[in-house]
Design a protein around this motif. Structure first.
Motif, short mmCIF file in Angstrom:
data_model
loop_
_atom_site.label_atom_id
_atom_site.label_comp_id
_atom_site.label_asym_id
_atom_site.label_seq_id
_atom_site.Cartn_x
_atom_site.Cartn_y
_atom_site.Cartn_z
N ASP A 263 33.20 -15.53 -4.99
CA ASP A 263 34.22 -16.45 -3.65
C ASP A 263 34.35 -15.70 -2.30
OD1 ASP A 263 36.59 -17.85 -4.26
OD2 ASP A 263 37.46 -16.38 -2.85
N ASN A 313 33.60 -24.43 -5.51
CA ASN A 313 33.59 -23.69 -7.20
C ASN A 313 33.32 -24.35 -8.38
OD1 ASN A 313 34.34 -21.82 -9.01
ND2 ASN A 313 35.36 -20.53 -7.90
N VAL A 321 32.52 -20.33 -3.44
CA VAL A 321 31.25 -19.39 -3.47
C VAL A 321 29.77 -19.09 -3.06
CG1 VAL A 321 32.87 -19.24 -5.90
CG2 VAL A 321 30.07 -20.71 -5.66
N SER A 323 27.04 -18.93 -3.11
CA SER A 323 25.29 -19.55 -4.40
C SER A 323 24.06 -18.70 -3.89
CB SER A 323 25.67 -20.93 -4.28
OG SER A 323 24.61 -21.36 -2.78
N GLU A 504 31.68 -14.26 -12.60
CA GLU A 504 31.47 -15.61 -13.19
C GLU A 504 31.96 -15.89 -14.41
OE1 GLU A 504 32.03 -19.99 -11.99
OE2 GLU A 504 31.48 -17.55 -10.51
#
Length: 549
Positions: A263, A313, A321, A323, A504
């Motif tokens: 996040d 997200n 987020v 990535s 996650e």
């Protein structure tokens, strides 16, 4: 005007001469020197909205600042401009619930405008730009300005009409498509005193142009003296430089691949803020980025190769987020540590940890609206305020009967109590059950969030793994501003067991902590003692091992 998506026809970077013309035009309109990033690239975006209206939007550093129509001479500010320059354009102040009506496409009606010594009606011309800010009676704070429109009356005409009728045609409002076209920031808030202090110099200057010229001349002399004194002082490091240093240090020494996806808010607090040198404070609002998301975007755009990528997200709407990270980026590889903190200090004790402030409210709904005549639908009320409204309603109709209350048709319809009277506790319980519970959460770093229906909670679960071994799963820690790696270390040393975290997990908000064995007793006690989290914000504590008597 921007309620629905628009079509961009052309996006052209402007020359420096065009930039000067726009700034001169703006200065004539507002009569002050605006707070703008004059070194940022100015671009003109030609677009057509859903109604077929053609207009120009002017962006600075890819943030929409102004817009205009082809057939008018007005230059209208965006909410992003007004957040950096409050009161440079005329501003009306309304109660906070009015914002929801404006977002739904309504124009501003004059009865909704606050008229007081603190919020006087500014001088308006018919057809001129006007911005709208919002005052919350619950918090006593002013937010925005969060809407921009065209005045349908002059200020004199408004007074003649006793401030009734349509006052402002709304053109642009917070969270519309023009706001979506920018960095998507949140409106700033300030106290009433701070709001009143904004723009005092401008108002005084407008009263007497001659005095303004003299003050400007005196100001130039004082400014020259200040510059001479400033040359003798050691210049402080720009906030942007500190942000870049902490960002690279956190990315290089505190972030690892197995944290992906992470996040963005957690990355900022656990990686970037954790690297701030001792004795320094990083204030994002004092940088020209204003928002961390804007900094990430511009960092990628300014370099030949990207360094960090952000994606929506999938588990949480409206959140982003981290990535992907380019660890081969030259800026990343060449970074060397100076005074950044790349190693955690000893865990903070209870006195040092700043727990988030959680306030519980109830939102007014249609079924109970008759009990709250001065409140609009969706307005947040504390329990004490609800009790005051209900008590006034009962006393005005003489329904009190000692410790009980006689139910009139309105109360009977709202509470669904079948008896002729009921005790106060039962009535309050039934009224609150028909309102929407809402929680306002504010972290120590200034971030705020509002949650409805479900309160923030640390949730404990016990699961069986291979070999019938039990593990404790902990969800929701990040919502309380708890550093995941720090609490994992505290649990590991406290109960001498294996602890890990997963970043996650489907159906889980934020990271999940996994502890070997049933350790709910120890963890719940630590959350209460060290992190000052109340038991009512914990779920699943009954799964702990029962203590033997």
């Amino acid at each position: 005007m921007f309620k629905k998506p628009f079509n961009v026809k052309k996006n052209t970077n402007q020359r420096s001469s065009d930039t000067r013309k726009l700034f001169n035009r703006l200065k004539e309109e507002v009569n002050v020197d605006p707070n703008l990033e004059k070194k940022g690239q100015l671009a003109q975006v030609k677009l057509t909205n859903f109604e077929g209206t053609q207009m120009n939007v002017y962006t600075i550093a890819k943030t929409p600042m102004f817009f205009e129509f082809d057939d008018t001479g007005n230059l209208y500010p965006s909410v992003y401009y007004m957040w950096d320059n409050p009161k440079t354009f005329p501003v009306l102040v309304c109660h906070e619930p009015v914002l929801s009506y404006l977002e739904n496409g309504a124009d501003l009606m004059l009865p909704g405008v606050i008229k007081s010594a603190q919020f006087p009606i500014p001088t308006l011309r018919k057809g001129g730009p006007v911005a709208i800010a919002f005052y919350s009676s619950e918090t006593g704070m002013v937010s925005g300005p969060s809407a921009v429109g065209c005045s349908l009356m002059s200020s004199e005409t408004m007074a003649e009409n006793n401030y009734k009728g349509r006052g402002v045609q709304i053109l642009h409002v917070f969270r519309d498509q023009l706001w979506e076209f920018g960095p998507k920031g949140l409106p700033p808030t300030c106290s009433v005193e701070e709001w009143v202090s904004f723009g005092k110099g401008r108002d005084e200057g407008l009263e007497d142009e001659d005095e303004e010229e003299e003050e400007n001349n005196d100001g130039e002399e004082e400014e020259s003296k200040e510059k001479v004194n400033a040359e003798e002082e050691i210049p402080e490091e720009p906030m942007e430089n500190l942000l870049v240093r902490c960002f690279l240090a956190g990315l290089k020494y505190r972030f690892t691949r197995n944290m992906l996806p992470m996040d963005v808010g957690q990355f900022y607090s656990q990686c970037v803020l954790a690297c701030i040198p001792d004795g320094r404070k990083l204030d994002m609002k004092k940088t020209h980025f204003k928002k961390f998301a804007t900094f990430l975007k511009e960092t990628n755009d300014l370099n030949d190769e990207w360094i960090i990528r952000v994606a929506p997200n999938k588990q949480k709407k409206g959140a982003d987020v981290v990535s992907e990270v380019n660890f081969s980026n030259k800026l990343f590889r060449d970074f060397e540590v100076t005074d950044e903190k790349i190693v955690d200090s000893a865990p903070k004790d209870k006195e040092q940890f700043e727990a988030p402030t959680i306030l519980e409210f109830f939102a007014v709904t249609e079924p109970v609206s008759r009990l709250f005549p001065r409140c609009s639908k969706g307005e947040l009320l504390a329990v004490r305020k609800i009790r005051e409204y209900v008590a006034n309603y009962v006393n005005e109709r003489d329904l009190s009967d000692g410790k009980s209350v006689r139910l009139d048709p309105v109360l009977a319809n709202i509470t669904h109590i079948k008896t002729e009277s009921a005790v106060w506790a039962d009535i309050m319980k039934e009224i609150q059950a028909r309102m929407t519970p809402t929680w306002h959460i504010q972290w120590a770093d200034g971030r705020e969030i509002v949650r409805k229906v479900n309160p923030p909670k640390v949730e404990f679960k016990i699961e069986n793994r291979a070999g019938n071994k039990k593990v404790t799963l902990i969800n929701g820690l990040a919502m309380f501003g708890i550093d995941i790696r720090k609490i994992c270390h505290q649990i590991q040393t406290g109960v001498a067991t294996s602890v890990s975290s997963q970043w996650e997990v489907q159906g889980v908000e934020g990271p999940q902590v996994l502890v070997q064995g049933n350790q709910i007793h120890f963890i719940a006690d630590m959350l209460t003692r060290t992190y000052a989290i109340e038991k009512k914000y914990m779920k699943g504590t009954e799964l702990a091992i029962k203590k033997k008597r």
